[in-house]
Design an enzyme around this catalytic site. Sequence first.
Site, PDB file in Angstrom:
ATOM      1  N   GLY A  37      13.161  88.951  18.600  1.00  0.00           N
ATOM      2  CA  GLY A  37      12.179  87.648  17.846  1.00  0.00           C
ATOM      3  C   GLY A  37      10.887  88.115  17.795  1.00  0.00           C
ATOM      4  N   LYS A  38      10.162  88.718  18.630  1.00  0.00           N
ATOM      5  CA  LYS A  38       9.038  89.154  18.673  1.00  0.00           C
ATOM      6  C   LYS A  38       8.891  90.435  17.043  1.00  0.00           C
ATOM      7  CE  LYS A  38       7.707  89.888  23.452  1.00  0.00           C
ATOM      8  NZ  LYS A  38       7.183  90.877  24.499  1.00  0.00           N
ATOM      9  N   HIS A  42       0.152  82.429  19.185  1.00  0.00           N
ATOM     10  CA  HIS A  42      -0.497  83.481  20.093  1.00  0.00           C
ATOM     11  C   HIS A  42      -0.246  84.920  19.428  1.00  0.00           C
ATOM     12  CE1 HIS A  42       3.638  82.872  20.709  1.00  0.00           C
ATOM     13  NE2 HIS A  42       3.790  83.742  21.729  1.00  0.00           N
ATOM     14  N   THR A  54       8.822  97.221  22.168  1.00  0.00           N
ATOM     15  CA  THR A  54       9.433  96.052  22.566  1.00  0.00           C
ATOM     16  C   THR A  54      11.181  96.245  22.120  1.00  0.00           C
ATOM     17  OG1 THR A  54       9.587  93.641  22.257  1.00  0.00           O
ATOM     18  CG2 THR A  54       8.888  94.995  20.259  1.00  0.00           C
ATOM     19  N   ASP A  77       2.937  91.757  25.696  1.00  0.00           N
ATOM     20  CA  ASP A  77       3.514  90.903  26.860  1.00  0.00           C
ATOM     21  C   ASP A  77       3.018  89.457  26.679  1.00  0.00           C
ATOM     22  OD1 ASP A  77       5.322  91.259  29.193  1.00  0.00           O
ATOM     23  OD2 ASP A  77       3.495  90.164  30.212  1.00  0.00           O
ATOM     24  N   SER A  78       3.946  88.833  26.788  1.00  0.00           N
ATOM     25  CA  SER A  78       3.624  87.137  26.126  1.00  0.00           C
ATOM     26  C   SER A  78       4.436  86.086  27.147  1.00  0.00           C
ATOM     27  CB  SER A  78       3.803  86.883  24.772  1.00  0.00           C
ATOM     28  OG  SER A  78       5.212  87.544  24.649  1.00  0.00           O
ATOM     29  N   GLY A 111      13.332  82.314  21.886  1.00  0.00           N
ATOM     30  CA  GLY A 111      12.879  81.773  23.275  1.00  0.00           C
ATOM     31  C   GLY A 111      12.624  80.205  23.346  1.00  0.00           C
TER      32      GLY A 111
END
Length: 195
Positions: free
Chosen positions: A11-12, A178, A7, A67-68, A151
């Site tokens: 943020g992730k 999630h 990635t 993937d989100s 986001g």
Amino acid sequence: MDIVFATANEGKLVEIKSVLAEFNILSLKDLKTGIEIIEDGATFEENAVKKAQTISRLLNIPVLADDSGLEIDYLDKAPGVYSARYMGEDTSYSVKNSRILNLMKDVPTRQRTARFVCVIAYAKPGSETVTVRAEVEGIIHSRIQGENGFGYDPIFFIPQLNKTTAELSLAEKNEISHRGKALKLMKELLNNEIP
Ligand code: ITT
């Protein structure tokens, strides 16, 4: 132990490093592969698998990828797999979030249902790629609220908590989100099931 997480989303990464704290997480920026993966899958699963497999094959090492996205029921589940590219990749989230609020301004609460979805794939040379999926349900809020996260967090409201996910601390978001839930499922797989 080093783990490559394919990635480039900061943020992730903050959330990933917090849940997978016992691993040393290396991101695409650390690896400086310069490779751009075209996310052309129709599902979160397809895109997560493509990201993990592309980098795993390139480096010949095990790789994780996320993937989100946000599914808004009133918008026929948009932005969905296009969440990062919705309204243009370079459009700021304050603009994207304001436009979504505007699109939804007369929509009553019961029709504002939405969810964040996260699929994490683990690709390992010579093994079947595995995926885990988790979701968190909420509603699209009436205004931008909260400073944390990234986001779409400032417009994603969780009625049970009476907060947007941008008002949660990192630990609180990882508890219910999630990504937090998918990361915990993947951590169990990494620790127990994957040889
Ligand atoms: P990588 O592919 O490099 O991981 P990306 O940002 O392109 O980064 P995605 O294609 O998975 O990642 O797009 C996910 C988008 O969905 C992300 O950019 C946000 O706009 C949104 N999103 C996903 N999880 C989110 C979260 O926890 N909070 C807010 N927005 C989120």
